[in-house]
Design an enzyme around this catalytic site. Structure first.
Site, PDB file in Angstrom:
ATOM      1  N   SER A   1       0.803  -1.224   0.000  1.00  0.00           N
ATOM      2  CA  SER A   1       0.000   0.000   0.000  1.00  0.00           C
ATOM      3  C   SER A   1       0.843   1.284   0.000  1.00  0.00           C
ATOM      4  CB  SER A   1      -0.942  -0.073   1.195  1.00  0.00           C
ATOM      5  OG  SER A   1      -1.860   0.951   1.169  1.00  0.00           O
TER       6      SER A   1
ATOM      7  N   ASN B   1      -8.272   8.754   6.642  1.00  0.00           N
ATOM      8  CA  ASN B   1      -7.164   8.713   5.683  1.00  0.00           C
ATOM      9  C   ASN B   1      -7.588   8.348   4.266  1.00  0.00           C
ATOM     10  OD1 ASN B   1      -7.447   5.924   5.585  1.00  0.00           O
ATOM     11  ND2 ASN B   1      -5.801   5.528   7.026  1.00  0.00           N
TER      12      ASN B   1
ATOM     13  N   ARG C   1       0.100   5.049  18.491  1.00  0.00           N
ATOM     14  CA  ARG C   1      -0.314   6.316  17.881  1.00  0.00           C
ATOM     15  C   ARG C   1      -1.083   7.165  18.887  1.00  0.00           C
ATOM     16  NH1 ARG C   1       0.904   5.353  12.590  1.00  0.00           N
ATOM     17  NH2 ARG C   1       0.277   3.324  11.745  1.00  0.00           N
TER      18      ARG C   1
HETATM   19  P1  NG1 Z   1      -2.687   1.382  12.122  1.00  0.00           P
HETATM   20  O1  NG1 Z   1      -1.242   1.242  11.822  1.00  0.00           O
HETATM   21  O2  NG1 Z   1      -3.318   0.215  12.840  1.00  0.00           O
HETATM   22  O3  NG1 Z   1      -2.972   2.691  12.767  1.00  0.00           O
HETATM   23  C1  NG1 Z   1      -3.147   2.198   9.621  1.00  0.00           C
HETATM   24  C2  NG1 Z   1      -4.183   3.297   9.511  1.00  0.00           C
HETATM   25  C3  NG1 Z   1      -5.558   2.652   9.391  1.00  0.00           C
HETATM   26  C4  NG1 Z   1      -5.611   1.673   8.235  1.00  0.00           C
HETATM   27  C5  NG1 Z   1      -4.450   0.686   8.349  1.00  0.00           C
HETATM   28  C6  NG1 Z   1      -4.376  -0.287   7.197  1.00  0.00           C
HETATM   29  C7  NG1 Z   1      -4.283   5.486  10.605  1.00  0.00           C
HETATM   30  C8  NG1 Z   1      -4.240   6.228  11.876  1.00  0.00           C
HETATM   31  N1  NG1 Z   1      -4.176   4.156  10.687  1.00  0.00           N
HETATM   32  O4  NG1 Z   1      -3.464   1.412  10.739  1.00  0.00           O
HETATM   33  O5  NG1 Z   1      -6.521   3.656   9.244  1.00  0.00           O
HETATM   34  O6  NG1 Z   1      -5.605   2.360   7.026  1.00  0.00           O
HETATM   35  O7  NG1 Z   1      -3.205   1.360   8.479  1.00  0.00           O
HETATM   36  O8  NG1 Z   1      -3.691   0.156   6.109  1.00  0.00           O
HETATM   37  O9  NG1 Z   1      -4.422   6.087   9.545  1.00  0.00           O
HETATM   38 ZN    ZN Z   2      -3.706   1.036   0.135  1.00  0.00          ZN
END
Ligand code: NG1
Ligand code: ZN
Length: 537
Positions: free
Chosen positions: A66, A382, A514
């Site tokens: 991704s 996002n 986070r």
């Molecule tokens: P994590 O790393 O669990 O915060 C991130 C994004 C999710 C989602 C996933 C999958 C943020 C804060 N977190 O997850 O929304 O997109 O990656 O790709 O954007």
């Molecule tokens: Zn993606």
């Protein structure tokens, strides 16, 4: 019975790297691409088991990391209806990936087959694809080795494709013939055609839009749009930027949805050509996520139109169509968000009478919650997201007998939207086409769209901690239950800030915790995030 010989030689060929532990997380497996070959061969094995378990239905495997850098890669399984792998099987994926040796792998498998009650005589069907990452080719080889060792019947290779296109394929492949005719041909060409046709119908009679800039993140979205854009160029001129897929290091580098969302500014390549008031959008590396933005016509300031703005736009428009179709008593719309949704967007939705649910991060949670509505709109801030129409809703729309030409048109528009919007998973391309349709119908530019509500200033920070698994949450990740006492201390800080909101959760895709914070002012949001981050680290 288990083809021990074939499995042994496949496993010997792709030994598990020592000292690495793989986890099937929110986005499947994700790490450095060159460490993933053994994992892919084992995903091949698991995909066959999953297909056999589900009576030979087609299972998907997508190889992508991704928005992560080009050197990373990853893989995830797609279930028959085009959804993410059922959560109960994630554990088996992790189990197989971590078997240290060939004999351990065989032992795990020998235990799994009776445990999962797999009928070995069932057929298995698997379709797979990959994004443009250089490690993709070797990973496909490893995957194929696993599939072949398990005797998979002619797995289908989609080559380089977007994540949502792969999901579309899986869903389409499992439909009965009659349903498939309505759905569209399960092929990349079939998907492009389906989107172009639905978009053209929805834009009929609308003035052609001004050009849209699309930043393809130098990823596979560029490949997909090179096929789609010419089919709709009369109605929507698209200016494709960041389309360099031949230089691997360019992928997601200073471009793409994540860059824009994180840095709150346009990628340099877009900035260079973007005019005030012109709308642009950025995809991510596998084209399943999109954010819009523009420069304010007055002061040239950057304005982000993120997943929350897309969700509110879509929910409002679709809600109006349902009313115009005379179906507002029958069809219930709901919006699903995560804790990262801007507080202003939630308030705006509620104010407009739309039910909102908050679920834990990760598309699978949003998707399942959205399925409970007739029409479920779900987006992560996002930009991951889509709009789901339940089977029952589609039947209702098809059977609806409109009492006026207005009702008729609105019903037809809703049915076209079902085709335009990917029903399996969020698709950046399908999503931006939906946005373009809505803007055209409303005769809105980005400024009008943006006027609904003003985002609260917010800040997202990563904190490196010793053990992120020590952080346990509840209430859709909005509150910490462990480490004990920490939530109370977060609350005490939050209370000092006007419109303050902050929460802490372990990432599911990176080794960090986070911290999200929002407050009434920019300074406040930054300060709140900093104080909570200090508390956590
Ligand atoms: P994590 O790393 O669990 O915060 C991130 C994004 C999710 C989602 C996933 C999958 C943020 C804060 N977190 O997850 O929304 O997109 O990656 O790709 O954007
Ligand atoms: Zn993606």
């Amino acid at each position: 019975q288990l083809p021990v010989h074939a499995l042994s030689s496949a496993s010997d060929k792709y030994p598990k790297p020592q000292g690495v532990a793989f986890t099937y997380g929110t986005a499947g497996f994700r790490t450095k691409g060159d460490t993933l070959e053994s994992t892919l061969s084992r995903i091949g094995i698991l995909a066959v088991l999953r297909s056999k378990k589900l009576n030979g239905q087609t299972i998907g495997v997508m190889i992508t990391a991704s928005h992560n850098p080009a050197i990373d890669n990853g893989a995830k399984l797609v279930d028959p209806r085009g959804e993410m792998l059922d959560a109960s099987w994630e554990h088996y994926a992790t189990l197989l990936a971590n078997a240290e040796t060939t004999s351990e792998l065989l032992k795990v498998l020998t235990g799994l087959i009776p445990e999962l009650k797999i009928d070995w005589t069932k057929p298995s069907r698997v379709v797979f694809g990959r994004d443009t990452r250089p490690s993709g080719e070797a990973l496909v080889k490893a995957l194929k080795a696993g599939l072949e060792a398990m005797g998979c019947d002619a797995p289908m290779d989609m080559g380089i494709t977007t994540t949502p296109c792969l999901h579309y394929m899986v869903k389409g492949s499992n439909l009965k013939q009659e349903a498939q005719i309505k759905y569209g041909v399960p092929s990349e060409q079939g998907y492009v055609q389906k989107l172009a046709t639905a978009f053209t119908k929805l834009m009929k009679g609308k003035t052609p839009a001004s050009p849209l800039i699309v930043d393809c993140a130098n990823g596979v979205g560029a490949v997909a749009l090179a096929k789609l854009a010419p089919l709709i160029s009369d109605i929507l001129p698209i200016r494709l930027l960041c389309t360099n897929t031949s230089d691997a290091s360019a992928l997601n580098h200073s471009c793409g949805a994540d860059y824009v969302k994180t840095n709150q500014k346009p990628p340099p390549a877009v900035q260079e050509v973007m005019e005030k008031g012109q709308r642009a959008c950025s995809l991510d590396g596998d084209a399943d996520r999109v954010v819009y933005y523009y420069l304010n016509p007055d002061d040239g300031k950057f304005r982000l139109l993120d997943g929350d703005k897309i969700a509110t736009l879509a929910a409002g428009f679709i809600g109006d169509l349902v009313k115009q179709a005379g179906l507002s008593d029958t069809l219930k719309i709901g919006v699903v968000q995560t804790a990262y949704a801007n507080g202003s967007s939630t308030q705006y939705l509620q104010h407009n009478g739309l039910p909102v649910r908050c679920v834990p991060t990760g598309v699978k949670h949003l998707h399942h919650a959205a399925e409970r509505y007739n029409i479920g709109v779900y987006f992560e801030a996002n930009g991951h997201g889509t709009v789901l129409f339940s089977e029952e809703t589609i039947d209702i729309l098809n059977a609806h007998e409109p009492r006026s030409p207005g009702q008729e048109t609105a019903t037809q528009h809703l049915l076209c939207l079902v085709d335009l919007i990917n029903q399996a998973v969020g698709d950046a391309i399908s999503d931006f086409l939906m946005v373009e349709v809505i803007l055209a119908h409303k005769r809105w530019g980005p400024v009008e769209w943006d006027q609904g509500y003003e985002d609260l200033p917010n800040r997202l920070v990563k904190v490196n901690v010793k053990n992120r698994f020590a952080f346990k949450t509840q209430d859709a990740e909005r509150r910490l239950v462990e480490p004990k006492g920490l939530q109370e201390r977060v609350d005490a800080i939050v209370n000092k800030f006007e419109k303050g909101r902050s929460f802490v959760r372990p990432s599911g895709t990176e080794d960090c915790v986070r911290v999200y914070a929002e407050a009434s002012t920019r300074v406040g949001a930054d300060e709140l995030a900093a104080q909570v981050a200090t508390l956590v680290s």
